[in-house]
Design a protein around this motif. Sequence first.
Motif, PDB file in Angstrom:
ATOM      1  N   PHE A  13       0.856  -1.162   0.004  1.00 47.62           N
ATOM      2  CA  PHE A  13      -0.140  -0.045  -0.074  1.00 47.62           C
ATOM      3  C   PHE A  13       0.818   1.233  -0.073  1.00 47.62           C
ATOM      4  CE2 PHE A  13      -2.708  -2.884   1.757  1.00 47.62           C
ATOM      5  CZ  PHE A  13      -4.110  -2.606   1.122  1.00 47.62           C
ATOM      6  N   ASP A  17      -2.594   5.621  -0.161  1.00 52.06           N
ATOM      7  CA  ASP A  17      -3.858   4.466   0.095  1.00 52.06           C
ATOM      8  C   ASP A  17      -4.134   4.451   1.535  1.00 52.06           C
ATOM      9  OD1 ASP A  17      -3.579   3.900  -2.792  1.00 52.06           O
ATOM     10  OD2 ASP A  17      -2.291   2.136  -2.237  1.00 52.06           O
ATOM     11  N   LYS A  20      -6.402   7.100   2.663  1.00 49.97           N
ATOM     12  CA  LYS A  20      -7.668   6.935   2.266  1.00 49.97           C
ATOM     13  C   LYS A  20      -8.207   5.900   2.892  1.00 49.97           C
ATOM     14  CE  LYS A  20      -7.032   7.476  -2.684  1.00 49.97           C
ATOM     15  NZ  LYS A  20      -6.927   7.042  -4.384  1.00 49.97           N
ATOM     16  N   LEU A  91      -7.443  -0.016  -4.991  1.00 51.42           N
ATOM     17  CA  LEU A  91      -7.409  -0.311  -3.527  1.00 51.42           C
ATOM     18  C   LEU A  91      -7.946  -1.687  -2.933  1.00 51.42           C
ATOM     19  CD1 LEU A  91      -6.416   1.380  -0.951  1.00 51.42           C
ATOM     20  CD2 LEU A  91      -8.462   2.453  -0.754  1.00 51.42           C
ATOM     21  N   SER A  95      -6.364  -4.727  -0.924  1.00 54.35           N
ATOM     22  CA  SER A  95      -6.912  -5.053   0.047  1.00 54.35           C
ATOM     23  C   SER A  95      -7.263  -6.656   0.050  1.00 54.35           C
ATOM     24  CB  SER A  95      -8.367  -4.425   0.348  1.00 54.35           C
ATOM     25  OG  SER A  95      -7.762  -3.123   0.676  1.00 54.35           O
TER      26      SER A  95
END
Length: 103
Positions: A13, A17, A20, A91, A95
């Motif tokens: 990440f 990121d 966010k 993203l 994840s």
Amino acid sequence: MAINEQTLLNSGFTQKDVLKLNRYQRNNQLTLDSVISDLSKRFQSALLLTSGLVLVYIITLFIASRENIISMGIALIVALAITWFFQPPILAWKSWQFHKKQR
């Protein structure tokens, strides 16, 4: 599992990121674990929906007329655009990868 910012940064990440994710976490009063899990599930759902729509289109190619193939193609593009627009794809993918490694 306890997820912290450093773990996310070490897993691919970016700082942007993580910011966010933290903003989403604060706005919805969630833990970072649940945010990562939610985005992972969203990615899996979008991927499943995309696969299903492509399969339907492939079947349409074999059994439908030319006009139906064109209209179905346009509908497919619109449906996929809507599906991927309502989630952050990069993203969500990161994840999903992180969640898969942590299991």
